[in-house]
Design an enzyme around this catalytic site. Sequence first.
Site, PDB file in Angstrom:
ATOM      1  N   LYS A  52       0.838  -1.201   0.000  1.00 51.99           N
ATOM      2  CA  LYS A  52       0.000   0.000   0.000  1.00 51.99           C
ATOM      3  C   LYS A  52       0.879   1.260   0.000  1.00 51.99           C
ATOM      4  CE  LYS A  52      -3.842  -2.357   2.198  1.00 51.99           C
ATOM      5  NZ  LYS A  52      -4.452  -2.871   3.420  1.00 51.99           N
ATOM      6  N   GLN A  96      -5.356  -1.661   9.438  1.00 57.11           N
ATOM      7  CA  GLN A  96      -5.166  -2.977   8.811  1.00 57.11           C
ATOM      8  C   GLN A  96      -5.824  -4.059   9.676  1.00 57.11           C
ATOM      9  OE1 GLN A  96      -3.786  -3.554   5.789  1.00 57.11           O
ATOM     10  NE2 GLN A  96      -4.107  -5.754   5.986  1.00 57.11           N
ATOM     11  N   ASP A 119     -11.575   2.841   3.565  1.00 61.71           N
ATOM     12  CA  ASP A 119     -11.817   1.399   3.506  1.00 61.71           C
ATOM     13  C   ASP A 119     -13.315   1.102   3.351  1.00 61.71           C
ATOM     14  OD1 ASP A 119     -10.054  -0.670   3.510  1.00 61.71           O
ATOM     15  OD2 ASP A 119     -10.019  -0.949   5.677  1.00 61.71           O
TER      16      ASP A 119
HETATM   17  N1  GUN Z   1      -6.963  -6.921   5.533  1.00 59.50           N
HETATM   18  C1  GUN Z   1      -7.103  -7.591   4.367  1.00 59.50           C
HETATM   19  N2  GUN Z   1      -7.732  -6.829   3.448  1.00 59.50           N
HETATM   20  C2  GUN Z   1      -8.007  -5.663   4.042  1.00 59.50           C
HETATM   21  C3  GUN Z   1      -8.640  -4.454   3.598  1.00 59.50           C
HETATM   22  O1  GUN Z   1      -9.103  -4.313   2.462  1.00 59.50           O
HETATM   23  N3  GUN Z   1      -8.722  -3.463   4.528  1.00 59.50           N
HETATM   24  C4  GUN Z   1      -8.238  -3.596   5.783  1.00 59.50           C
HETATM   25  N4  GUN Z   1      -8.365  -2.569   6.610  1.00 59.50           N
HETATM   26  N5  GUN Z   1      -7.636  -4.684   6.224  1.00 59.50           N
HETATM   27  C5  GUN Z   1      -7.521  -5.717   5.355  1.00 59.50           C
END
Ligand code: GUN
Length: 298
Positions: A52, A96, A119
């Site tokens: 990311k 996350q 998100d």
């Molecule tokens: N863990 C795995 N995929 C995601 C996601 O799209 N967002 C978040 N916050 N955590 C994740």
Amino acid sequence: MAIILDGNKLSQQIRSELKLELENLIGHQKPPKLSVILVGDDAASSVYVRNKEKACNDVGILTETFRMPSDSNQKEILAQVNTLNNDLNVDGILVQLPLPSHVDEIEVINTIDPSKDVDGIHPFNLGQLVQGSPIFVPCTPLGIQQILLRNDIETRGKRVVICGRSNIVGKPVASLLSQRGVGADATVTICHSRTDNLPNITSNADILIAAIGQANFIDGNMVKPGSTVIDVGINRMDDPTKKRGYRLVGDVDYESVIEKVYAITPVPGGVGPMTITMLLNNTLKSWMKSNHLPGNVA
Ligand code: GUN
């Protein structure tokens, strides 16, 4: 032979569109910024967060990651979220997931300022989605819709079967694809671990979305000939021939399915990169909204 829906290539294309959009819009404003909170040292989560950060850099979005120890308590995590909520330089907040088991994940999500929830998992944003007036759509569902749209795979009137009922993929992608409009208008069924006679349902799907989290769960007998298969799974499988000792496989048994279907997303290089690209999309969207800039994002 099936069409391979190349998420890396599509991501590159969309990321250059986003980069251009940003270059055209940026004047005297502060640049867009995404802040990530990573609690603990889960190996897969660390890899996602690094990817990311890199993706943000590629399109000109500032990024910072707050790495917190795995024994951080609820109060400390909520305090970090609130600091970011109040920071005028921050456009997007991503916590996350999964959080360590002692943490109340729902309370953390509910503390994120909905206007920075890139998100799309705060109840306000999920509610907007269900209402049919989405603002921030969760990144994996939005990425799946873009894969379908940009490969001219019709969803209108089609039977979409989703395996998995998570808050971050299964439930929101069902809402998104059953909405009215382009890239939607589908007839959606959600299946899960308690579903009776699963193959009976999956084998009627025009579009099958696998988001179960079990390696190679969907095999060739469970898919309809000529259908499209979207594989959301990212599972580590031991593989001594690899330098890392493992390889990544999806929820779909690729080899047994590929001969039968019209199109399929590979793992890796399918949905995964699109999820990150939609995070960039949503961060840019948040920045555009707070700066009252018009623009062309999903
Ligand atoms: N863990 C795995 N995929 C995601 C996601 O799209 N967002 C978040 N916050 N955590 C994740």
